[in-house]
Design an enzyme around this catalytic site. Structure first.
Site, mmCIF file in Angstrom:
data_model
loop_
_atom_site.group_PDB
_atom_site.id
_atom_site.type_symbol
_atom_site.label_atom_id
_atom_site.label_comp_id
_atom_site.label_asym_id
_atom_site.label_seq_id
_atom_site.Cartn_x
_atom_site.Cartn_y
_atom_site.Cartn_z
ATOM 1 N N THR A 1 -3.610 4.767 -2.124
ATOM 2 C CA THR A 1 -4.227 3.447 -1.962
ATOM 3 C C THR A 1 -5.288 3.162 -3.015
ATOM 4 O O THR A 1 -5.772 4.046 -3.716
ATOM 5 C CB THR A 1 -4.887 3.338 -0.571
ATOM 6 O OG1 THR A 1 -5.967 4.259 -0.482
ATOM 7 C CG2 THR A 1 -3.889 3.595 0.542
ATOM 8 N N ASP A 2 -5.654 1.883 -3.073
ATOM 9 C CA ASP A 2 -6.772 1.471 -3.917
ATOM 10 C C ASP A 2 -8.053 1.505 -3.078
ATOM 11 O O ASP A 2 -8.047 1.974 -1.939
ATOM 12 C CB ASP A 2 -6.509 0.086 -4.523
ATOM 13 C CG ASP A 2 -6.324 -1.012 -3.480
ATOM 14 O OD1 ASP A 2 -6.708 -0.821 -2.295
ATOM 15 O OD2 ASP A 2 -5.798 -2.077 -3.840
ATOM 16 N N ALA A 3 -9.133 0.996 -3.625
ATOM 17 C CA ALA A 3 -10.435 1.039 -2.941
ATOM 18 C C ALA A 3 -10.440 0.266 -1.626
ATOM 19 O O ALA A 3 -11.247 0.544 -0.742
ATOM 20 C CB ALA A 3 -11.530 0.516 -3.862
ATOM 21 N N ALA A 4 -9.526 -0.691 -1.480
ATOM 22 C CA ALA A 4 -9.459 -1.490 -0.253
ATOM 23 C C ALA A 4 -8.551 -0.861 0.805
ATOM 24 O O ALA A 4 -8.365 -1.438 1.878
ATOM 25 C CB ALA A 4 -8.974 -2.900 -0.586
ATOM 26 N N ILE B 1 -5.308 -0.335 0.423
ATOM 27 C CA ILE B 1 -3.970 -0.927 0.310
ATOM 28 C C ILE B 1 -3.173 -0.105 -0.702
ATOM 29 O O ILE B 1 -3.696 0.300 -1.744
ATOM 30 C CB ILE B 1 -4.068 -2.403 -0.139
ATOM 31 C CG1 ILE B 1 -4.758 -3.215 0.964
ATOM 32 C CG2 ILE B 1 -2.692 -2.970 -0.456
ATOM 33 C CD1 ILE B 1 -5.071 -4.639 0.580
#
Length: 166
Positions: free
Chosen positions: A40-43, A45
């Site tokens: 995932t990314d920082a969010a 997602i």
């Protein structure tokens, strides 16, 4: 922290399903997987390119369960599978800790290539659809090579339609 004793039967059953080689449902291969932090990314997602990684794992497991061992193909025959083309249709994001399935279906079996449709789903919702053409290539030249008879024989039961050259 929960103890092993506190684990519910449903959680234990779910844990036993992952990872593994998946299973066939008719001619379609289903590979369960879990979204980890690294995906995932920082969010939280799933990063878009990671769907390609999920699909690659599923194709490898599809071949394994179909009886195709890629190592001797590579080491003894000097052949490998390479993605020639892939198109992705993103519909909805996957998130951290989601339980997903990659559902792979052989759409076309050519002389030197295989076309697949791969859907990444969460429950009944399709998140991403990937159309991919995988070519059999000779490692010595990087040029397309006919699928070996054993590979073709293993894949034919899963083919939606049989056609000639690719």
């Amino acid at each position: 922290m929960s103890s092993p004793e506190a684990m519910t039967e449903a959680a234990m059953t779910e844990a036993l399903d992952l990872p593994g080689s998946g299973r066939f449902e008719g001619a379609e291969h289903w590979l369960p997987l879990r979204v980890y932090y690294e995906d995932t990314d920082a969010a939280g997602i799933v990063y878009h390119a990671n769907y390609l990684r999920f699909a690659e794992r599923a194709r490898s497991e599809f071949l394994r369960l179909a009886g195709i061992d890629q190592r001797p193909l590579y080491e003894d025959a000097g052949l490998a599978f390479a993605v020639r083309r892939a198109s992705l249709d993103y519909r909805c994001p996957a998130r951290l800790d989601d339980r997903l399935e990659v559902r792979s279906r052989l759409v076309r079996l050519g002389a030197a290539s295989v076309d697949l449709e791969q859907r990444i789903v969460r429950g009944r919702q399709t998140l991403v659809t990937i159309m991919v053409k995988v070519a059999c290539v000779a490692l010595s030249s990087g040029r397309p090579s006919r699928l070996p008879a054993a590979v073709r024989d293993a894949l034919e039961p899963f083919a939606q339609q049989e056609t000639g050259e690719s």
